[in-house]
Design a protein around this motif. Sequence first.
Motif, PDB file in Angstrom:
ATOM      1  N   ILE A  27      54.319-111.158 -12.622  1.00 10.59           N
ATOM      2  CA  ILE A  27      54.301-109.235 -12.502  1.00 10.59           C
ATOM      3  C   ILE A  27      53.310-108.528 -11.979  1.00 10.59           C
ATOM      4  O   ILE A  27      54.012-108.192 -11.123  1.00 10.59           O
ATOM      5  N   ALA A  31      53.196-107.216  -8.882  1.00  9.14           N
ATOM      6  CA  ALA A  31      52.917-105.818  -8.301  1.00  9.14           C
ATOM      7  C   ALA A  31      52.408-105.330  -7.490  1.00  9.14           C
ATOM      8  O   ALA A  31      51.934-104.318  -6.454  1.00  9.14           O
ATOM      9  N   LEU A  34      52.558-105.940  -3.758  1.00  7.62           N
ATOM     10  CA  LEU A  34      53.203-104.745  -3.102  1.00  7.62           C
ATOM     11  C   LEU A  34      52.549-103.561  -2.655  1.00  7.62           C
ATOM     12  O   LEU A  34      52.783-102.837  -2.125  1.00  7.62           O
ATOM     13  N   THR A  43      56.939 -98.512  -3.065  1.00  6.93           N
ATOM     14  CA  THR A  43      57.730-100.005  -3.962  1.00  6.93           C
ATOM     15  C   THR A  43      58.216 -99.136  -5.794  1.00  6.93           C
ATOM     16  O   THR A  43      57.615 -98.959  -5.924  1.00  6.93           O
ATOM     17  N   ASP A  47      61.649-104.078  -6.914  1.00  8.29           N
ATOM     18  CA  ASP A  47      60.761-105.229  -5.328  1.00  8.29           C
ATOM     19  C   ASP A  47      60.397-105.767  -6.409  1.00  8.29           C
ATOM     20  O   ASP A  47      60.062-106.775  -5.928  1.00  8.29           O
ATOM     21  N   ILE A  48      59.584-105.448  -7.384  1.00  6.06           N
ATOM     22  CA  ILE A  48      58.760-105.957  -8.056  1.00  6.06           C
ATOM     23  C   ILE A  48      59.704-107.130  -9.130  1.00  6.06           C
ATOM     24  O   ILE A  48      58.965-108.261  -9.062  1.00  6.06           O
ATOM     25  N   THR A  49      60.586-107.095  -9.717  1.00 10.09           N
ATOM     26  CA  THR A  49      61.431-107.523  -9.965  1.00 10.09           C
ATOM     27  C   THR A  49      61.706-109.102  -9.347  1.00 10.09           C
ATOM     28  O   THR A  49      61.553-110.077  -9.474  1.00 10.09           O
ATOM     29  N   PHE A  59      60.750-106.446 -17.009  1.00 14.00           N
ATOM     30  CA  PHE A  59      59.701-105.680 -16.205  1.00 14.00           C
ATOM     31  C   PHE A  59      59.335-105.391 -17.466  1.00 14.00           C
ATOM     32  O   PHE A  59      58.437-104.547 -17.708  1.00 14.00           O
ATOM     33  N   LYS A  66      55.571 -98.230 -13.595  1.00 16.68           N
ATOM     34  CA  LYS A  66      54.172 -98.736 -12.465  1.00 16.68           C
ATOM     35  C   LYS A  66      53.271 -98.324 -12.785  1.00 16.68           C
ATOM     36  O   LYS A  66      52.247 -99.278 -12.611  1.00 16.68           O
TER      37      LYS A  66
END
Length: 214
Positions: A27, A31, A34, A43, A47-49, A59, A66
């Motif tokens: 993760i 992150a 991105l 972001t 988007d991260i997941t 997450f 974030k």
Amino acid sequence: MAKRPDVDSAVKEGRRERKRRQTRERIESAALRLFLERGFEATTIEDITEAADVSKRSFFDYFPSKEEVVAAWQDGFARELIGAVAAQPEDASVVDVIEAAVNSALRTAVADPQSLALAALIHNTPTLQARDQLKYAKLEKKLADALSARGSGGEEERLRFGMLAAAVVTMLRIGSERWMRSPQDISVEQFARNLFDELWAALADLGKQAQRHT
């Protein structure tokens, strides 16, 4: 044959912890990549997941926000610094311990190609700038505790180490800001050497001024 629950549970626990660590690292890695590609604000958590192939719930199991992903990355410098303090020879002077530990942590940081880019991202993102000050407060306490762990444990000594840690961390904060404003065409070791020369000279000069007033 009777089972050995203690041994079996220990193995399973180890596997669970390893899986959790790997998920957290996946993760964080997704992150940070991105953030550098798209910008922090642009972001989304979705988007991260998606990039990390985890659920949104997963997450939040590891990071409340974030900003916490960036904070977790920043904590790596503190771990390196404190580990380097503990690794110095027992008979080393406090000045040598601090300089060696800072240089070691800086070398580890710049060895990561993402480090300078992430530092610039933080510097240029108002949301992260505000959070960045907390990093230095935490680093100051950790450094003071690490130095105190090497000493006699006296209250007066702890006070002195606390003040010294505050001065060193302030030097790092100012040095980082200076580098962001005007990147230096020198190695990180030489940049740190210049900062330490300025710090020790300033403290020595203040000491002389204080003596004249006694």
